[in-house]
Every structure is written in C-alpha cells, then in structure tokens.
Design a protein around this motif. Structure first.
Motif, PDB file in Angstrom:
ATOM      1  N   UNK A 289     -25.290  37.898 -89.179  1.00 26.62           N
ATOM      2  CA  UNK A 289     -24.818  36.614 -89.568  1.00 26.62           C
ATOM      3  C   UNK A 289     -24.336  35.635 -88.777  1.00 26.62           C
ATOM      4  N   UNK A 290     -23.860  36.117 -87.585  1.00 28.84           N
ATOM      5  CA  UNK A 290     -23.400  35.356 -86.557  1.00 28.84           C
ATOM      6  C   UNK A 290     -24.359  34.255 -85.915  1.00 28.84           C
ATOM      7  N   UNK A 291     -25.733  35.101 -85.784  1.00 28.41           N
ATOM      8  CA  UNK A 291     -26.932  34.200 -85.185  1.00 28.41           C
ATOM      9  C   UNK A 291     -26.870  32.699 -85.784  1.00 28.41           C
ATOM     10  N   UNK A 292     -26.984  32.980 -87.326  1.00 26.51           N
ATOM     11  CA  UNK A 292     -27.038  31.717 -87.923  1.00 26.51           C
ATOM     12  C   UNK A 292     -25.795  30.816 -87.706  1.00 26.51           C
ATOM     13  N   UNK A 293     -24.655  31.514 -87.630  1.00 29.20           N
ATOM     14  CA  UNK A 293     -23.244  30.652 -87.528  1.00 29.20           C
ATOM     15  C   UNK A 293     -23.307  30.065 -86.003  1.00 29.20           C
ATOM     16  N   UNK A 294     -23.897  30.800 -85.003  1.00 32.37           N
ATOM     17  CA  UNK A 294     -24.183  30.066 -83.779  1.00 32.37           C
ATOM     18  C   UNK A 294     -24.740  28.934 -83.802  1.00 32.37           C
ATOM     19  N   UNK A 295     -26.010  28.843 -84.578  1.00 36.46           N
ATOM     20  CA  UNK A 295     -26.902  27.780 -84.677  1.00 36.46           C
ATOM     21  C   UNK A 295     -26.011  26.560 -85.473  1.00 36.46           C
ATOM     22  N   UNK A 296     -25.133  26.998 -86.473  1.00 34.57           N
ATOM     23  CA  UNK A 296     -24.537  26.010 -87.315  1.00 34.57           C
ATOM     24  C   UNK A 296     -23.407  25.353 -86.460  1.00 34.57           C
TER      25      UNK A 296
END
Length: 422
Positions: free
Chosen positions: A366-373
């Motif tokens: 889930x942190x990959x999406x959070x990094x983009x956000x």
C-alpha cells in the motif's frame, strides 16, 4: 430644492438595494415606483407624489435613518416646499433662505443619508442572529462582511460584534427554538468574528477585550474549549491575560496526555492538537512540551486531527518507528499525506530516507500508492532531487526485485521533469 431632490433619489436607490436583499417593505415601495415608471401619465405623477410624501417614513421604518435624522430631513422637506412655492408666505413676501441656512440642510442630508450605504439598525442585528441560527448557515467570510458589516449602522455593528464575541468566547446558552446547541452557535459566531476582523480589526479587538473580563472568570474547561475554537485567531490570543495563560499552562502540564472515553477506549488528549497552533504555543508553551513527550504513534493521532507545519519535523521519526507494514500504512495516511503541502524542502530528504530505510514502510504494497499520493499533493516539492534518490534507494533495498519498486512514482517523476530513474 436640489438637496431634497438628492435625498429622494438616494432613498429610492437604497430602497431598490434593500428590495434586492429581500426586504419586503422596500419591495412594496419599489413595486409602486415601477408601476408609475411604466405608465408615465398623470396618474403616474400622482403616484410618485404619494411615494415622495412617504419616503422619509419609509427610510425611518427601514432604519436607513433614525428619528432625529428624520426630523432634520423633515425640516428640509418643509423648507423645500417654501422654496418651490414662494407664494405660501403672507403679504407676498418670498422665502429667501441664506447660503448658511441652505448649507446647514446640505450638511444634515450628507451626515444622515447621502454619505452612507443602505445601512440598517435593529433589523440588521435581527438578520444576523437569524442567519447564525439558520440550519443552512455558511460561514463565507466575504458574504458575512458584506451583509452584516458593510450594511449596518455603527450602533448595530457594535451590537453584532458584541454578541459574536460573547457567544464565541463564553458559549452562551441559546433559545431552544433556534434548533442548534450552544456549542454550535459559538462555533458559528467565532467564524463570523474572524471574518469581521478583515473589515474592522480595531472594532473586533474592542469587542474581544470587553468579553475577556468575563472569559477570565470561566472554569478552565470552558476556557480550553474557547481556545480550541479561537486559537488560530490572533486577536483573541493577543488579548489573553498572562495569568490565565500561566494557569492553563500549569493545568496542561499536570493533565494526563492519554484520556479514557466513556466506552473505555484510551486515546490522546484532543487538547494537544493546540500544539500545532503557533500562537497558542507562544502564549502557552506547555502544549508544545506535552506533545513532545508523546510516543510517535500517539503524536500521529494528534497530527491527524490538526495538520500543521509545526508537526512536519516529527514525520521522519514517526515513519522510522513504524513496527509493521499495516502500521506503516496507517501512520503515513495519518501524518505524511495530510501534511504533504506543509513540508519545507529541507525536511523532505529525511522523511523519504526514513521511508526507504524502514523495511515496514518500504516493502508494504500500500505504500507504493501512498508514495504517489505524497508526491502528487506536495506540489511545491515535486522538482526536489530527493524523489529520484528515494526511488533508486528503494530499488537497491527491495527484497524481491519484482515487487515494491515504486514504478508508478518513477513514471510520474520522469513524466514531470524527464528524470531517468530506471
């Protein structure tokens, strides 16, 4: 005669403005004027004469003028008639007022009416209280200033400020038929008070100062509730008594950082969100020191409620302390994302380093999406070289080269500035 004509034209113009604002009395007069204008015959002239004869009373009823100003303008009307009909004097004498006398009428007309917008008194105050109690209340600052600051008489303006300051600071009881609680009313009056300061800061400061003596005598719990409501309002914080600040500071120092709810759940004291307000920390430093005593996970709970630039230097330690991948995702959602637009450039590298070096953060899917956000919301940091270094470091440390390599973030960085992070 010219001054009276100006008075009539001015009142009619203001009646139109009040009618547009929804005033029923003004709307009735405007309808009569519109009917007369549409016919332009002898009957229309008669209608306008009738309208003219009642203009001063209309202005008084609508609080455009008070009863003293009404009498002054009535004398102007009477003298205008003597000028327009000189034969009214006995023995054939002609009414010839002096220049000084004519100028006195002009000064009275200017002071009472001509120099002012369509301001009202008690009706404006009643409109304000009704607006605050309205279920559809919207605290838009420009609207509040236009409707309740720019179009009210000075006496009504002081009344409005007084009631706004008292409710916002003291949380006064409200009638049951308003349909709102005292707390909701206080929050709404606080929004109004802050908006009014944009229009007349000195007057708001005076109203806050007057209410402060009563505020100083409130129980400390009520004082703290008011500080939560108005802590970001510098006029209020500047007016706080130093002894009250010291008392509250001592209370905060002694108060447990964790509180238990009625259901038995333990959580961080919501009062500590005030640590994120610079003005509050300046006057009551105990909030900042109490926040610093919290564990990283507890600090995250405070930051989630009140994102602030003051909290951004806590973000790297919070990420570094994440002990599980679910925890990492939750802490990032609570802290880094809400504060993304507040992070100064000099702190970005340390935050991304903590992210990359903690495997619980780095390896959580889930942190990959959070990094983009994070990158998307931190628009002021998108060209910072720390992003490229971050993606490369994550790839170096990845346990499985097929997973968690932040391809999407690499793609958006490359699309934005042409950087090759492959």
């Amino acid at each position: 005669m010219a001054t009276w004509t100006a008075v009539c034209a001015d009142i009619i113009h203001k009646l139109y403005q009040l009618a547009e604002d929804g005033d029923g009395t003004a709307a009735e007069v405007v309808k009569r004027i519109e009917r007369a204008r549409s016919t332009a015959d002898a009957e229309a002239v008669k209608t306008m004469q009738q309208v003219e004869g009642k203009l001063l009373q209309n202005a008084l009823d609508l609080e455009l003028i008070d009863f003293v100003e009404h009498r002054q303008l009535e004398r102007l009307q009477q003298d205008r008639n003597l000028c327009a009909h000189p034969s009214l004097r006995p023995l054939g004498d002609v009414f010839t007022p002096s220049g000084e006398y004519a100028r006195a009428h002009l000064v009275a007309a200017l002071d009472a009416l001509l120099m002012h917008p369509p301001t009202q008194g008690r009706k404006a105050f009643a409109r304000y209280t009704a607006h605050v109690s309205d279920p559809s209340f919207v605290g838009h600052a420009d609207y509040l200033v236009q409707m309740f600051a720019q179009r009210v008489k000075s006496s009504a303006w002081k009344q409005i400020l007084g009631i706004a300051a008292k409710h916002a600071m003291l949380e006064l009881e409200v009638p049951e038929d308003t349909g709102i609680t005292a707390s909701v009313a206080a929050d709404r009056h606080a929004l109004c008070l802050i908006a009014f300061a944009q229009h007349d800061r000195d007057a708001v400061q005076e109203a806050v100062t007057k209410a402060m003596s009563t505020f100083n005598g409130l129980p400390i719990q009520k004082q703290l509730k008011t500080i939560r409501r108005l802590g970001t309002f510098d006029v209020f914080m500047d007016a706080l008594d130093e002894t009250v600040c010291q008392q509250i500071g001592t209370y905060v120092e002694r108060r447990p950082a964790l509180v238990t709810s009625a259901s038995g759940a333990v959580a961080v004291d919501p009062l500590l969100t005030l640590a994120g307000v610079d003005a509050v920390r300046d006057r009551i430093p105990a909030f900042g020191s109490k926040f610093a005593e919290l564990l990283p996970g507890q600090q995250a709970g405070v930051i989630e409620r009140q994102p602030s630039a003051y909290f951004t230097d806590c973000l790297a330690p919070i990420l570094a302390a994440a002990g599980g991948w679910r925890t990492a995702e939750r802490l990032t959602t609570m802290t880094v994302i809400p504060c993304a637009h507040l992070i100064p450039p000099e702190q970005l590298a340390s935050i991304l380093t903590a992210w990359a070096e903690n495997p619980q953060c780095r390896e959580a899917s889930g942190m990959t999406d959070l990094a983009v956000t994070f990158w998307t919301q931190a628009t002021h940091l998108q060209s910072h070289p720390a992003w490229t270094a971050f993606v490369k470091r994550v790839r170096e440390l990845a346990l499985d080269p097929q997973w968690f390599q932040y391809e999407e973030l690499a793609a958006v960085i490359g699309y934005k500035d042409g950087t090759n992070v492959s």
